[in-house]
Scaffold this motif. Structure first.
Motif, PDB file in Angstrom:
ATOM      1  N   LEU A  37       6.241   4.428  -5.149  1.00 57.28           N
ATOM      2  CA  LEU A  37       6.419   3.487  -6.244  1.00 57.28           C
ATOM      3  C   LEU A  37       5.907   2.097  -5.869  1.00 57.28           C
ATOM      4  CD1 LEU A  37       7.590   3.066  -9.104  1.00 57.28           C
ATOM      5  CD2 LEU A  37       9.770   2.505  -7.994  1.00 57.28           C
ATOM      6  N   GLY A  38       6.231   1.651  -4.660  1.00 55.13           N
ATOM      7  CA  GLY A  38       5.783   0.335  -4.193  1.00 55.13           C
ATOM      8  C   GLY A  38       4.269   0.228  -4.158  1.00 55.13           C
ATOM      9  N   SER A  39       3.626   1.304  -3.717  1.00 56.22           N
ATOM     10  CA  SER A  39       2.167   1.268  -3.597  1.00 56.22           C
ATOM     11  C   SER A  39       1.473   1.148  -4.951  1.00 56.22           C
ATOM     12  CB  SER A  39       1.653   2.504  -2.855  1.00 56.22           C
ATOM     13  OG  SER A  39       1.834   3.673  -3.629  1.00 56.22           O
ATOM     14  N   GLN A  41       2.606  -0.914  -7.313  1.00 51.20           N
ATOM     15  CA  GLN A  41       2.952  -2.228  -7.865  1.00 51.20           C
ATOM     16  C   GLN A  41       1.785  -3.204  -7.738  1.00 51.20           C
ATOM     17  OE1 GLN A  41       6.036  -2.664  -9.461  1.00 51.20           O
ATOM     18  NE2 GLN A  41       5.886  -0.467  -9.073  1.00 51.20           N
ATOM     19  N   PRO A  42       1.626  -4.095  -8.716  1.00 49.98           N
ATOM     20  CA  PRO A  42       0.596  -5.133  -8.608  1.00 49.98           C
ATOM     21  C   PRO A  42       0.796  -5.970  -7.339  1.00 49.98           C
ATOM     22  CG  PRO A  42       1.498  -5.079 -10.822  1.00 49.98           C
ATOM     23  CD  PRO A  42       2.371  -4.179  -9.985  1.00 49.98           C
ATOM     24  N   GLY A  43      -0.285  -6.237  -6.661  1.00 49.89           N
ATOM     25  CA  GLY A  43      -0.252  -7.076  -5.471  1.00 49.89           C
ATOM     26  C   GLY A  43       0.068  -6.365  -4.174  1.00 49.89           C
ATOM     27  N   TYR A  44       0.399  -5.079  -4.238  1.00 51.89           N
ATOM     28  CA  TYR A  44       0.709  -4.303  -3.033  1.00 51.89           C
ATOM     29  C   TYR A  44      -0.567  -4.096  -2.218  1.00 51.89           C
ATOM     30  CZ  TYR A  44       1.925  -0.215  -0.181  1.00 51.89           C
ATOM     31  OH  TYR A  44       2.122   0.659   0.852  1.00 51.89           O
ATOM     32  N   LEU A  45      -0.472  -4.317  -0.912  1.00 53.93           N
ATOM     33  CA  LEU A  45      -1.635  -4.128  -0.039  1.00 53.93           C
ATOM     34  C   LEU A  45      -1.473  -2.948   0.916  1.00 53.93           C
ATOM     35  CD1 LEU A  45      -2.305  -7.866   0.848  1.00 53.93           C
ATOM     36  CD2 LEU A  45      -3.537  -6.457  -0.811  1.00 53.93           C
ATOM     37  N   ASP A  66       4.360 -11.320  -6.571  1.00 53.01           N
ATOM     38  CA  ASP A  66       4.333  -9.860  -6.488  1.00 53.01           C
ATOM     39  C   ASP A  66       5.540  -9.334  -5.712  1.00 53.01           C
ATOM     40  OD1 ASP A  66       1.918  -9.755  -7.909  1.00 53.01           O
ATOM     41  OD2 ASP A  66       0.744  -9.921  -6.061  1.00 53.01           O
ATOM     42  N   ILE A  67       5.941 -10.044  -4.670  1.00 55.24           N
ATOM     43  CA  ILE A  67       7.124  -9.662  -3.894  1.00 55.24           C
ATOM     44  C   ILE A  67       8.371  -9.757  -4.762  1.00 55.24           C
ATOM     45  CG2 ILE A  67       8.610 -10.329  -1.954  1.00 55.24           C
ATOM     46  CD1 ILE A  67       5.976 -11.272  -0.550  1.00 55.24           C
ATOM     47  N   HIS A  68       8.520 -10.844  -5.495  1.00 55.07           N
ATOM     48  CA  HIS A  68       9.678 -11.014  -6.372  1.00 55.07           C
ATOM     49  C   HIS A  68       9.708  -9.935  -7.461  1.00 55.07           C
ATOM     50  CE1 HIS A  68      11.038 -14.646  -4.468  1.00 55.07           C
ATOM     51  NE2 HIS A  68       9.862 -15.208  -4.639  1.00 55.07           N
ATOM     52  N   ALA A  69       8.541  -9.590  -7.999  1.00 56.35           N
ATOM     53  CA  ALA A  69       8.482  -8.545  -9.021  1.00 56.35           C
ATOM     54  C   ALA A  69       8.906  -7.197  -8.438  1.00 56.35           C
ATOM     55  CB  ALA A  69       7.069  -8.463  -9.609  1.00 56.35           C
ATOM     56  N   TRP A  70       8.500  -6.894  -7.215  1.00 54.54           N
ATOM     57  CA  TRP A  70       8.896  -5.642  -6.568  1.00 54.54           C
ATOM     58  C   TRP A  70      10.404  -5.622  -6.324  1.00 54.54           C
ATOM     59  CZ3 TRP A  70       8.816  -0.860  -5.912  1.00 54.54           C
ATOM     60  CH2 TRP A  70       9.300  -0.214  -4.786  1.00 54.54           C
ATOM     61  N   LYS A  71      10.968  -6.720  -5.870  1.00 50.23           N
ATOM     62  CA  LYS A  71      12.412  -6.787  -5.638  1.00 50.23           C
ATOM     63  C   LYS A  71      13.181  -6.549  -6.937  1.00 50.23           C
ATOM     64  CE  LYS A  71      16.091  -9.609  -3.637  1.00 50.23           C
ATOM     65  NZ  LYS A  71      16.840  -8.452  -3.246  1.00 50.23           N
ATOM     66  N   ALA A  72      12.641  -6.990  -8.066  1.00 46.67           N
ATOM     67  CA  ALA A  72      13.308  -6.864  -9.360  1.00 46.67           C
ATOM     68  C   ALA A  72      13.020  -5.543 -10.071  1.00 46.67           C
ATOM     69  CB  ALA A  72      12.898  -8.029 -10.260  1.00 46.67           C
TER      70      ALA A  72
END
Length: 106
Positions: A37-39, A41-45, A66-72
């Motif tokens: 799922l994380g991979s 997400q927008p901005g995932y490297l 992008d980090i904040h969006a993943w946390k949420a």
């Protein structure tokens, strides 16, 4: 096992270190699901992870938003809740800006 490639700085690293309770209790399946799922997400490297006594997972992101969006992200929030309830004795999250990197490999 391979390491994530080197990315063009600047980018961000989220460093998650943890101590787990004994037993899996569904942790392995959830970890695989969160990596998939994380991979997406927008901005995932990328991601690097290792576990022995201490688990260390480093995920790489283009920016703080992008980090904040993943946390949420909803499913990630559910996994975070289960982590506190079932899997982790303790954990620490650090966010660092990577301004320089290099590598060695044969």
């Amino acid at each position: 096992m391979t390491l994530s490639p080197i990315f063009e700085p600047p980018y961000y690293a989220v460093i998650f270190t943890s101590l787990r309770h004994e037993g899996d209790h569904g942790y392995g399946a959830m970890a695989e699901e969160m990596e998939k799922l994380g991979s997406a997400q927008p901005g995932y490297l990328g991601i690097d992870s290792a576990r022995s006594e201490v688990g260390i997972t480093v995920s790489y992101w283009q920016n703080l938003a992008d980090i904040h969006a993943w946390k949420a992200q909803l499913e990630h929030q559910q996994a975070q809740r289960l982590g506190k309830e079932q899997w982790y004795a303790s954990y620490t999250v650090r966010v660092a800006k990577v301004e320089y990197n290099y590598e060695f490999g044969r």
